[in-house]
Design an enzyme around this catalytic site. Structure first.
Site, PDB file in Angstrom:
ATOM      1  N   HIS A   1       1.037   5.074   0.852  1.00  0.00           N
ATOM      2  CA  HIS A   1       0.158   6.086   1.622  1.00  0.00           C
ATOM      3  C   HIS A   1       0.258   7.520   0.857  1.00  0.00           C
ATOM      4  CE1 HIS A   1       0.336   4.047   5.682  1.00  0.00           C
ATOM      5  NE2 HIS A   1       1.154   3.431   4.931  1.00  0.00           N
TER       6      HIS A   1
ATOM      7  N   HIS B   1       0.882  -1.306   0.017  1.00  0.00           N
ATOM      8  CA  HIS B   1       0.133   0.120  -0.090  1.00  0.00           C
ATOM      9  C   HIS B   1       0.929   1.020   0.043  1.00  0.00           C
ATOM     10  CE1 HIS B   1       0.745  -1.300   4.170  1.00  0.00           C
ATOM     11  NE2 HIS B   1       0.700  -0.110   4.435  1.00  0.00           N
TER      12      HIS B   1
HETATM   13  P1  5GP Z   1       1.618   0.369   7.466  1.00  0.00           P
HETATM   14  O1  5GP Z   1       2.056   0.832   8.763  1.00  0.00           O
HETATM   15  O2  5GP Z   1       1.534  -1.137   7.328  1.00  0.00           O
HETATM   16  O3  5GP Z   1       2.278   1.132   6.338  1.00  0.00           O
HETATM   17  O4  5GP Z   1       0.147   1.013   7.408  1.00  0.00           O
HETATM   18  C1  5GP Z   1      -1.002   0.417   7.502  1.00  0.00           C
HETATM   19  C2  5GP Z   1      -2.315   1.433   7.475  1.00  0.00           C
HETATM   20  O5  5GP Z   1      -3.389   1.035   7.302  1.00  0.00           O
HETATM   21  C3  5GP Z   1      -2.284   2.377   8.626  1.00  0.00           C
HETATM   22  O6  5GP Z   1      -1.844   3.905   8.268  1.00  0.00           O
HETATM   23  C4  5GP Z   1      -3.431   2.078   9.273  1.00  0.00           C
HETATM   24  O7  5GP Z   1      -3.967   3.302   9.768  1.00  0.00           O
HETATM   25  C5  5GP Z   1      -4.381   1.562   8.186  1.00  0.00           C
HETATM   26  N1  5GP Z   1      -5.315   0.831   8.505  1.00  0.00           N
HETATM   27  C6  5GP Z   1      -5.028  -0.628   9.247  1.00  0.00           C
HETATM   28  N2  5GP Z   1      -6.603  -1.064   9.255  1.00  0.00           N
HETATM   29  C7  5GP Z   1      -7.228  -0.431   8.563  1.00  0.00           C
HETATM   30  C8  5GP Z   1      -8.885  -0.382   8.305  1.00  0.00           C
HETATM   31  O8  5GP Z   1      -9.208  -1.900   8.610  1.00  0.00           O
HETATM   32  N3  5GP Z   1      -9.178   0.269   7.446  1.00  0.00           N
HETATM   33  C9  5GP Z   1      -8.469   1.158   6.689  1.00  0.00           C
HETATM   34  N4  5GP Z   1      -9.166   2.077   5.888  1.00  0.00           N
HETATM   35  N5  5GP Z   1      -7.099   1.587   7.360  1.00  0.00           N
HETATM   36  C10 5GP Z   1      -6.681   0.661   7.931  1.00  0.00           C
END
Ligand code: 5GP
Ligand code: ZN
Length: 140
Positions: free
Chosen positions: A102, A100
């Protein structure tokens, strides 16, 4: 689809999200805990883990969706700038193991510091560049 993956479930519509954009290969939706309102995640519809195993085709599609969505976020929330980032593996802050991007709208004076930096030590940049160039000779 990976049944244990929350982003696969969002793609499949099994979990709710604020969907913003989708095409055949990608989906963009609001991050549930934003840095700033409008913080968006762009994901491939196909499951993989991160930058290390995503297919070139899915990566290209995610990159193009990121470009489209960044422009819409910029206009939609009246941002002054946009940060684009990606965490890959746990030690880099990855929590959800589905690739993903951001896309984070930024506002003048919001005070958020995403990338603390430092200076290279003597010789460190030369040595580091040598190692990465060597890896590029053998990587695909
Ligand atoms: P990472 O730290 O893996 O780069 O980011 C994961 C992101 O996913 C975080 O910013 C978190 O807020 C978001 N996230 C986690 N669970 C969910 C969810 O169920 N729905 C949405 N829309 N975002 C999520
Ligand atoms: Zn997944």
């Amino acid at each position: 689809m990976n049944g244990d993956c929350i982003f696969c479930k969002i793609v499949a519509g099994e979990l709710p999200s604020h969907k913003l954009y989708e095409d055949g290969k990608t989906l963009a939706f609001l991050d549930i805990r934003p840095v700033n309102a409008g913080h968006t995640l762009v994901v491939p519809k196909n499951h993989s883990s991160n930058i290390f195993d995503i297919s070139p085709e899915d990566w290209a599609a995610v990159a193009e969706t990121t470009r489209i969505v960044a422009r819409a976020i910029d206009e939609g929330v009246g941002a002054d700038g946009v940060n684009i980032g990606m965490n890959n593996r746990e030690d880099a802050g990855q929590v959800v193991h589905h690739p993903h991007i951001h896309v984070i709208p930024r506002f003048k004076g919001d005070g958020i510091k995403l990338m603390p930096q430092r200076d290279y030590r003597e010789g460190e940049a030369d040595e580091t560049a040598r190692k990465i160039r060597a890896a590029l000779q053998t990587s695909t």
